[in-house]
Each structure stands twice: as structure tokens, then as C-alpha cells.
Design a protein around this motif. Structure first.
Motif, PDB file in Angstrom:
ATOM      1  N   ALA A 101       0.829  -1.207   0.000  1.00 41.63           N
ATOM      2  CA  ALA A 101       0.000   0.000   0.000  1.00 41.63           C
ATOM      3  C   ALA A 101       0.863   1.257   0.000  1.00 41.63           C
ATOM      4  O   ALA A 101       0.552   2.247  -0.665  1.00 41.63           O
ATOM      5  CB  ALA A 101      -0.911  -0.009   1.227  1.00 41.63           C
ATOM      6  N   THR A 102       1.968   1.203   0.732  1.00 43.70           N
ATOM      7  CA  THR A 102       2.880   2.349   0.802  1.00 43.70           C
ATOM      8  C   THR A 102       3.530   2.626  -0.551  1.00 43.70           C
ATOM      9  O   THR A 102       3.683   3.790  -0.955  1.00 43.70           O
ATOM     10  CB  THR A 102       3.971   2.098   1.859  1.00 43.70           C
ATOM     11  N   LEU A 103       3.893   1.578  -1.267  1.00 44.24           N
ATOM     12  CA  LEU A 103       4.468   1.755  -2.603  1.00 44.24           C
ATOM     13  C   LEU A 103       3.488   2.476  -3.525  1.00 44.24           C
ATOM     14  O   LEU A 103       3.882   3.342  -4.309  1.00 44.24           O
ATOM     15  CB  LEU A 103       4.834   0.395  -3.207  1.00 44.24           C
ATOM     16  N   ILE A 146       9.825  -9.413  10.682  1.00 40.68           N
ATOM     17  CA  ILE A 146      10.823  -8.372  10.969  1.00 40.68           C
ATOM     18  C   ILE A 146      11.245  -7.669   9.682  1.00 40.68           C
ATOM     19  O   ILE A 146      11.340  -6.434   9.625  1.00 40.68           O
ATOM     20  CB  ILE A 146      12.046  -8.981  11.684  1.00 40.68           C
ATOM     21  N   THR A 147      11.477  -8.452   8.626  1.00 36.18           N
ATOM     22  CA  THR A 147      11.886  -7.866   7.347  1.00 36.18           C
ATOM     23  C   THR A 147      10.777  -6.994   6.771  1.00 36.18           C
ATOM     24  O   THR A 147      11.025  -5.883   6.283  1.00 36.18           O
ATOM     25  CB  THR A 147      12.248  -8.978   6.345  1.00 36.18           C
ATOM     26  N   GLY A 148       9.545  -7.486   6.830  1.00 37.67           N
ATOM     27  CA  GLY A 148       8.422  -6.712   6.321  1.00 37.67           C
ATOM     28  C   GLY A 148       8.215  -5.419   7.089  1.00 37.67           C
ATOM     29  O   GLY A 148       7.933  -4.368   6.500  1.00 37.67           O
ATOM     30  N   THR A 149       8.367  -5.487   8.400  1.00 40.61           N
ATOM     31  CA  THR A 149       8.234  -4.286   9.227  1.00 40.61           C
ATOM     32  C   THR A 149       9.300  -3.259   8.865  1.00 40.61           C
ATOM     33  O   THR A 149       9.023  -2.056   8.798  1.00 40.61           O
ATOM     34  CB  THR A 149       8.334  -4.644  10.723  1.00 40.61           C
ATOM     35  N   ALA A 150      10.519  -3.729   8.621  1.00 37.99           N
ATOM     36  CA  ALA A 150      11.608  -2.828   8.241  1.00 37.99           C
ATOM     37  C   ALA A 150      11.323  -2.158   6.895  1.00 37.99           C
ATOM     38  O   ALA A 150      11.483  -0.934   6.750  1.00 37.99           O
ATOM     39  CB  ALA A 150      12.922  -3.602   8.179  1.00 37.99           C
ATOM     40  N   PHE A 151      10.887  -2.944   5.916  1.00 41.53           N
ATOM     41  CA  PHE A 151      10.573  -2.387   4.597  1.00 41.53           C
ATOM     42  C   PHE A 151       9.459  -1.353   4.703  1.00 41.53           C
ATOM     43  O   PHE A 151       9.557  -0.249   4.148  1.00 41.53           O
ATOM     44  CB  PHE A 151      10.150  -3.505   3.639  1.00 41.53           C
ATOM     45  N   PHE A 152       8.376  -1.718   5.396  1.00 39.92           N
ATOM     46  CA  PHE A 152       7.244  -0.808   5.523  1.00 39.92           C
ATOM     47  C   PHE A 152       7.645   0.478   6.244  1.00 39.92           C
ATOM     48  O   PHE A 152       7.290   1.581   5.813  1.00 39.92           O
ATOM     49  CB  PHE A 152       6.088  -1.488   6.276  1.00 39.92           C
ATOM     50  N   THR A 153       8.389   0.344   7.323  1.00 44.77           N
ATOM     51  CA  THR A 153       8.777   1.514   8.117  1.00 44.77           C
ATOM     52  C   THR A 153       9.619   2.490   7.304  1.00 44.77           C
ATOM     53  O   THR A 153       9.372   3.706   7.316  1.00 44.77           O
ATOM     54  CB  THR A 153       9.552   1.077   9.370  1.00 44.77           C
ATOM     55  N   VAL A 180      -4.607   0.662   4.606  1.00 36.54           N
ATOM     56  CA  VAL A 180      -3.354   1.367   4.877  1.00 36.54           C
ATOM     57  C   VAL A 180      -3.089   2.404   3.793  1.00 36.54           C
ATOM     58  O   VAL A 180      -2.577   3.496   4.074  1.00 36.54           O
ATOM     59  CB  VAL A 180      -2.182   0.362   4.979  1.00 36.54           C
ATOM     60  N   HIS A 181      -3.448   2.083   2.572  1.00 32.62           N
ATOM     61  CA  HIS A 181      -3.321   3.042   1.477  1.00 32.62           C
ATOM     62  C   HIS A 181      -4.112   4.322   1.798  1.00 32.62           C
ATOM     63  O   HIS A 181      -3.600   5.445   1.693  1.00 32.62           O
ATOM     64  CB  HIS A 181      -3.799   2.431   0.166  1.00 32.62           C
TER      65      HIS A 181
END
Length: 273
Positions: free
Chosen positions: A52-54, A109-116, A264-265
Motif C-alpha cells: 500500500a505504501t508503494l 521483521i523484514t516486512g516491518t523494516a521495509f514498511f517503516t 493502509v493506502h
């Protein structure tokens, strides 16, 4: 017309490689057969938010024109699936090699890092151009949390077996669709946002035609339908989760993504634009 306006088909030279890579990833995951549990589905949540952030960053015009079509709808979903799938495969090998205690922890953890990182970039850009407005998005998240808690309590009291069987996956499904409903309602009733999905617009217009619209707006009906539909889906999936938990939780993860991604978008877009 049932598809939302704004769907863009990128050039074939971008679509074909993404689809080929995605197909290979799906085939490899099929062969590896990694476990899919409640924790796995919850670990996917940051990746739904990342996708959604992308798309929000695409709307902000932050990507180079050469790759910009990759982040349009619906192509952004395929791109996100590719990245998520690659991380999932890496997590499987790291777990097998003894470098990660669990696969789901690595995914989460990886997904949280990318999203953040990407969400903070969007927020930073909005601060720079003076469009940062977090009030209504924060209200939406709080309201969605309260409505989800009430809905889950009701489900647990009257359909205890459904709540117990679907577990955390069920909570994510209900929250994702509730937040989607609340943000859409706030956008439509308060922020004068347009709704591009015809079926959603039909519900909003139906709510607007009721006598209550003058007092509480049109969006409440949309929220009610979204929450009710999410709970009905969980009820229909109870036996499926009991009999084939891995396959059922994967499908429910997709159902959650259909709600949480747009939610989230909306939340992030209202914050930065």
C-alpha cells in the motif's frame, strides 16, 4: 463495471518479467511447502502495508518514470508478492540452516523494516511540502481498533468455535476490512475523497440516501457491511481451517490483504496528501 477506475496495465516488457518471476517463486514455495500458521499470516501483515505504501509513493510521484508503471494498481500487488515471496524463501533456507529460529519471525521483521522505511520516506516528503495531516487517519485507526474489538467479542460470544478456529488470522481479517471501511467512510463523508470502486460507491450512495445521512453521514453502512462480510467469511471458513489449515490460512491471508492493503493506502494517503 465492477473494476475500479485507475487500473493501469504497464508495458509488456515490465509485466512479463514480473509475472515470470512471480510464477517461479510460487512454484518454488509450492515445492518447499513452508508451514503456514497464525504467526505466518500475521507476519505477512507488514508486507500488505508495504504494498500500500508503494502505491502511495507512486501517487506522490516519487518513482522514476521508467519503473513508475510497476507501482500502479494492480501491478503493485504483483511486485509486492514477488518481494514477499523472495523473503519467504530466504527465511525458509535460513531456518533450515539454523540461522533463524522461525520463518515467520524473519518474514515479519523484514516486512516491518521495509514498511517503516518507505512509510517514513512518504511522511518526510509530506512534511517537506506541507501536506502532513495526521488527525483523521489517527482517528480512523482508533475507531477501527474499537470496532474490531467489539466485533471480535461478539463473534467470540455467539460463535466461539469460529473465533477459536480462525484465531489471530481471523482478527487480522476483521481489522483489515474494518479499517478499510472506516477510512473510506471518513474520506467520503469528511475529507471529500472520491471512491473509484463501483460496488463500494454503490454502498456509499445507498447510505447517503437514508434519513440518517444528514446526522451521521453515508459511510456507516459501508463500515457495517465490511465488518459483517468479514465475519461471515470467517464463519464459512471454519471447517476449511480445521480440515486444511495451511491452505485455508493462505486464502484468509489474501482476504485480509484485500482489506488491509486499501485500508493502509487510505490511511497513509490521507496523512501525506
Amino acid at each position: 463495471m465492477v473494476l475500479p477506475e485507475g487500473f493501469v496495465v504497464p508495458p509488456w516488457y515490465l509485466v512479463v518479467p514480473v509475472l515470470v518471476i512471480l510464477g517461479g517463486i510460487i512454484a518454488l514455495l509450492w515445492a518447499l511447502e513452508p508451514p503456514v500458521t497464525d504467526r505466518t499470516v500475521i507476519a505477512f501483515a507488514p508486507w500488505m502495508m508495504f504494498g500500500a505504501t508503494l502505491h502511495v509513493l507512486y501517487k506522490m510521484g516519487t518513482f522514476p518514470s521508467s519503473i513508475e508503471p510497476l507501482f500502479t494498481a494492480p501491478m503493485v500487488y504483483a511486485v509486492t508478492a514477488v518481494v514477499t515471496g523472495l523473503v519467504w524463501i530466504i527465511g525458509v533456507f535460513l531456518h533450515v540452516g539454523g540461522l533463524q529460529e522461525t520463518i515467520s519471525r524473519f518474514i515479519g521483521i523484514t516486512g516491518t523494516a521495509f514498511f517503516t522505511v518507505f512509510a517514513m520516506f512518504a511522511l518526510f516528503l509530506s512534511l517537506e511540502i506541507g501536506t502532513f495531516e495526521p488527525f483523521w487517519p489517527v482517528i480512523a485507526v482508533v475507531v477501527a481498533g474499537i470496532v474490531t474489538a467489539i466485533a471480535w467479542l461478539a463473534l467470540g460470544l455467539w460463535f466461539t468455535d469460529v473465533a477459536a478456529t480462525t484465531g489471530a488470522t481471523g482478527v487480522l481479517v476483521v481489522f483489515g476490512h474494518t479499517l478499510d471501511g472506516v477510512t473510506t467512510a471518513i474520506g467520503y463523508d469528511i475529507l471529500s475523497a472520491t471512491e473509484n470502486v463501483p460496488l463500494s460507491l454503490l454502498l456509499l450512495e445507498a447510505g447517503g440516501s437514508l434519513p440518517t445521512a444528514e446526522y451521521i453521514g453515508a459511510g456507516w453502512l459501508f463500515v457495517l457491511v465490511k465488518v459483517g462480510l468479514a465475519m461471515v467469511i470467517l464463519g464459512l471458513f471454519r471447517e476449511f481451517v480445521e480440515e486444511q489449515p495451511q491452505q485455508a490460512r493462505l486464502v484468509l491471508a489474501f482476504v485480509a490483504a484485500v482489506g488491509l492493503g486499501p485500508a493502509v493506502h487510505n490511511t497513509l494517503l490521507f496523512t501525506v496528501a
